[in-house]
Design a protein around this motif. Structure first.
Motif, PDB file in Angstrom:
ATOM      1  N   PHE A 294       0.836  -1.199   0.000  1.00 18.49           N
ATOM      2  CA  PHE A 294       0.000   0.000   0.000  1.00 18.49           C
ATOM      3  C   PHE A 294       0.876   1.256   0.000  1.00 18.49           C
ATOM      4  N   MET A 295       1.926   1.247   0.811  1.00 19.72           N
ATOM      5  CA  MET A 295       2.805   2.408   0.901  1.00 19.72           C
ATOM      6  C   MET A 295       3.573   2.634  -0.410  1.00 19.72           C
ATOM      7  N   LYS A 296       3.950   1.558  -1.072  1.00 17.28           N
ATOM      8  CA  LYS A 296       4.653   1.690  -2.348  1.00 17.28           C
ATOM      9  C   LYS A 296       3.715   2.227  -3.430  1.00 17.28           C
ATOM     10  N   GLU A 297       2.480   1.729  -3.442  1.00 15.63           N
ATOM     11  CA  GLU A 297       1.526   2.135  -4.480  1.00 15.63           C
ATOM     12  C   GLU A 297       1.073   3.583  -4.316  1.00 15.63           C
ATOM     13  N   ARG A 298       1.027   4.081  -3.096  1.00 11.15           N
ATOM     14  CA  ARG A 298       0.547   5.459  -2.907  1.00 11.15           C
ATOM     15  C   ARG A 298       1.564   6.491  -3.407  1.00 11.15           C
ATOM     16  N   ASP A 299       2.795   6.044  -3.736  1.00 16.45           N
ATOM     17  CA  ASP A 299       3.769   6.955  -4.328  1.00 16.45           C
ATOM     18  C   ASP A 299       3.360   7.367  -5.732  1.00 16.45           C
ATOM     19  N   THR A 300       2.618   6.512  -6.411  1.00 14.67           N
ATOM     20  CA  THR A 300       2.201   6.786  -7.789  1.00 14.67           C
ATOM     21  C   THR A 300       0.683   6.873  -7.938  1.00 14.67           C
ATOM     22  N   LYS A 301      -0.046   6.533  -6.884  1.00 16.17           N
ATOM     23  CA  LYS A 301      -1.510   6.565  -6.935  1.00 16.17           C
ATOM     24  C   LYS A 301      -2.055   7.423  -5.803  1.00 16.17           C
ATOM     25  N   THR A 302      -3.312   7.838  -5.958  1.00 16.86           N
ATOM     26  CA  THR A 302      -4.007   8.544  -4.880  1.00 16.86           C
ATOM     27  C   THR A 302      -4.789   7.518  -4.081  1.00 16.86           C
ATOM     28  N   LEU A 303      -4.280   7.196  -2.887  1.00 18.98           N
ATOM     29  CA  LEU A 303      -4.907   6.192  -2.028  1.00 18.98           C
ATOM     30  C   LEU A 303      -5.168   6.801  -0.654  1.00 18.98           C
ATOM     31  N   ALA A 304      -6.279   6.418  -0.037  1.00 21.36           N
ATOM     32  CA  ALA A 304      -6.642   6.924   1.284  1.00 21.36           C
ATOM     33  C   ALA A 304      -6.446   5.833   2.331  1.00 21.36           C
ATOM     34  N   ASN A 305      -6.202   6.276   3.558  1.00 16.86           N
ATOM     35  CA  ASN A 305      -5.955   5.315   4.640  1.00 16.86           C
ATOM     36  C   ASN A 305      -7.141   4.387   4.869  1.00 16.86           C
ATOM     37  N   ASP A 306      -8.370   4.921   4.684  1.00 17.50           N
ATOM     38  CA  ASP A 306      -9.524   4.062   4.945  1.00 17.50           C
ATOM     39  C   ASP A 306      -9.670   2.958   3.900  1.00 17.50           C
ATOM     40  N   GLN A 307      -9.066   3.121   2.730  1.00 18.09           N
ATOM     41  CA  GLN A 307      -9.051   2.034   1.759  1.00 18.09           C
ATOM     42  C   GLN A 307      -8.230   0.863   2.298  1.00 18.09           C
ATOM     43  N   LEU A 308      -7.083   1.185   2.901  1.00 18.64           N
ATOM     44  CA  LEU A 308      -6.261   0.141   3.508  1.00 18.64           C
ATOM     45  C   LEU A 308      -7.005  -0.526   4.659  1.00 18.64           C
ATOM     46  N   LEU A 309      -7.683   0.253   5.467  1.00 18.44           N
ATOM     47  CA  LEU A 309      -8.447  -0.316   6.584  1.00 18.44           C
ATOM     48  C   LEU A 309      -9.546  -1.240   6.074  1.00 18.44           C
ATOM     49  N   ASN A 310     -10.196  -0.846   4.981  1.00 19.93           N
ATOM     50  CA  ASN A 310     -11.240  -1.711   4.400  1.00 19.93           C
ATOM     51  C   ASN A 310     -10.657  -3.064   3.992  1.00 19.93           C
ATOM     52  N   ALA A 311      -9.497  -3.020   3.334  1.00 15.97           N
ATOM     53  CA  ALA A 311      -8.861  -4.263   2.885  1.00 15.97           C
ATOM     54  C   ALA A 311      -8.440  -5.122   4.069  1.00 15.97           C
ATOM     55  N   LEU A 312      -7.841  -4.510   5.070  1.00 10.80           N
ATOM     56  CA  LEU A 312      -7.394  -5.262   6.252  1.00 10.80           C
ATOM     57  C   LEU A 312      -8.581  -5.847   7.011  1.00 10.80           C
ATOM     58  N   PHE A 313      -9.678  -5.116   7.066  1.00  9.63           N
ATOM     59  CA  PHE A 313     -10.866  -5.618   7.756  1.00  9.63           C
ATOM     60  C   PHE A 313     -11.375  -6.892   7.079  1.00  9.63           C
ATOM     61  N   MET A 314     -11.410  -6.887   5.760  1.00 10.20           N
ATOM     62  CA  MET A 314     -11.893  -8.054   5.033  1.00 10.20           C
ATOM     63  C   MET A 314     -10.974  -9.261   5.219  1.00 10.20           C
ATOM     64  N   VAL A 315      -9.685  -9.009   5.382  1.00  9.29           N
ATOM     65  CA  VAL A 315      -8.735 -10.114   5.571  1.00  9.29           C
ATOM     66  C   VAL A 315      -8.747 -10.615   7.009  1.00  9.29           C
ATOM     67  N   THR A 316      -8.703  -9.696   7.978  1.00 15.27           N
ATOM     68  CA  THR A 316      -8.578 -10.103   9.380  1.00 15.27           C
ATOM     69  C   THR A 316      -9.811 -10.830   9.894  1.00 15.27           C
ATOM     70  N   LYS A 317     -10.924 -10.617   9.294  1.00 15.23           N
ATOM     71  CA  LYS A 317     -12.137 -11.306   9.731  1.00 15.23           C
ATOM     72  C   LYS A 317     -12.287 -12.668   9.054  1.00 15.23           C
ATOM     73  N   GLY A 318     -11.222 -13.121   8.387  1.00 15.71           N
ATOM     74  CA  GLY A 318     -11.206 -14.463   7.802  1.00 15.71           C
ATOM     75  C   GLY A 318     -12.051 -14.609   6.565  1.00 15.71           C
ATOM     76  N   ARG A 319     -12.319 -13.504   5.879  1.00 15.19           N
ATOM     77  CA  ARG A 319     -13.196 -13.565   4.714  1.00 15.19           C
ATOM     78  C   ARG A 319     -12.423 -13.831   3.429  1.00 15.19           C
ATOM     79  N   ILE A 320     -11.276 -13.158   3.257  1.00 15.24           N
ATOM     80  CA  ILE A 320     -10.467 -13.345   2.056  1.00 15.24           C
ATOM     81  C   ILE A 320      -8.998 -13.379   2.475  1.00 15.24           C
ATOM     82  N   ASP A 321      -8.131 -13.795   1.536  1.00  7.71           N
ATOM     83  CA  ASP A 321      -6.699 -13.719   1.830  1.00  7.71           C
ATOM     84  C   ASP A 321      -6.117 -12.506   1.115  1.00  7.71           C
ATOM     85  N   THR A 322      -4.865 -12.199   1.405  1.00  8.75           N
ATOM     86  CA  THR A 322      -4.262 -10.972   0.893  1.00  8.75           C
ATOM     87  C   THR A 322      -4.006 -10.997  -0.610  1.00  8.75           C
TER      88      THR A 322
END
Length: 341
Positions: A294-322
């Motif tokens: 995420f940190m590498k991609e935000r150097d060339t893209k416009t990314l928000a912190n809550d996008q990362l939180l959304n992705a981590l939430f979906m992974v940590t709750k055992g729904r998907i893998d990374t």
């Protein structure tokens, strides 16, 4: 791994499902106090840097507005809620800005049409003197005036009220300069009440607080006794005139580094997700790699912190893998429209 999917797309109606607990940053239902707006919950998890703490204190001491510039999702608005929560300043008065916003929108609103209709419906007052008749018609004016967020922030108080003027860079070119006099003088007149100050010197009008509070206005003038903490946010889409900048303190909200991101993630998803022996790592290696990417991609893209939180939430709750394709969809570039492949 599809057992987490409620909607399966098989066209078979079913109601044997239940939504899991919502993310902390999307607190609906019983997740929040009924008297607390959902936006205020952000104040609990915001992780301020030392420079941000210092500039907020400077703004409080100097009675100056604070202009915060930064990319979307870097926490510009959340800082206001964090200050309000810690200093117990009450509800954050929120004024979102568009290209059509004018100064009066922030000060007060007068519903002249509704009041005119009421006057026409009043019974004939031929037995009253002209002075008493005018006073009778004027007495109901308070029902048609509502203070805006800026007007409410300027009401007398023992401690500063807090006002968030969001996305000031989207405003008409004149609005920043129009704000200067109010910021410098700390008062404004409600013209409709000034004209009637002899007939009704004191009027109670509604404020911008969600609790439907009212406040007494004397002779049509609002004068602040304590300058509010005014936080203006900007995405950096335009420049501001020097006279406006001279009257503001300025802060550029930087994107969080790895250690700061870990603190933000732990505040939202639980302290156990962070490595207790290393402040720049998560306990799970796959999740830590996701943050690094995420940190590498935000150097060339416009990314928000809550996008990362959304992705981590979906992974940590055992729904998907990374490595799931959904991760790419959740971390799409905000500054670019995806084209069909």
């Amino acid at each position: 791994m599809t057992d987490w999917q409620i909607f399966t797309g098989n066209s078979k109606p079913h109601d044997d499902w239940e939504l899991p607990k919502s993310p902390k940053w999307r607190p609906f239902g019983n997740e929040i106090d009924p008297d607390q707006s959902r936006s205020q919950v952000r104040g609990e998890t915001f992780q301020p840097r030392e420079e941000e703490i210092k500039i907020v204190n400077a703004a409080l001491y100097l009675r100056r507005p604070l202009l915060i510039t930064g990319k979307p999702g870097t926490g510009k608005s959340s800082l206001a809620y964090a200050v309000a929560r810690e200093l117990m300043l009450g509800e954050v008065l929120y004024w979102p800005i568009t290209s059509r916003t004018i100064l009066k929108d922030g000060l007060y609103n007068y519903d002249a049409i509704a009041r005119l209709q009421e006057v026409k419906q009043q019974p004939n007052s031929s037995t009253l003197s002209p002075k008493d008749e005018k006073k009778q018609q004027a007495s109901s004016i308070e029902n048609y005036i509502t203070l805006g967020p800026l007007g409410t922030a300027l009401l007398p108080s023992t401690k500063p009220r807090i006002l968030l003027i969001d996305e000031i860079d989207k405003s008409d070119i004149d609005l920043p300069n129009d704000l200067l006099n109010v910021f410098e003088e700390g008062w404004f007149d409600i013209e409709e009440l000034v004209r009637l100050k002899k007939e009704i010197p004191k009027v109670n009008v509604r404020t911008a607080y969600t609790a439907d509070k009212s406040h007494e206005i004397i002779e049509g003038r609002v004068i602040c006794t304590t300058f509010p903490l005014v936080i203006l946010t900007s995405n950096g889409e335009r420049d501001f005139p020097p006279p406006f900048l001279r009257r503001c303190l300025r802060l550029t909200m930087k994107e969080p580094d790895k250690e700061q991101l870990v603190k933000i993630i732990a505040a939202h998803l639980g302290k156990e997700i962070a490595d207790p022996d290393n402040s720049t790592k998560l306990t799970n290696e796959a999740l830590d790699t996701l943050v690094e990417n995420f940190m590498k991609e935000r150097d060339t893209k416009t990314l928000a912190n809550d996008q990362l939180l959304n992705a981590l939430f979906m992974v940590t709750k055992g729904r998907i893998d990374t490595k799931d394709g959904l991760i790419k969809q959740l971390l799409q570039d905000l500054g670019q429209v995806e084209e069909d492949e």
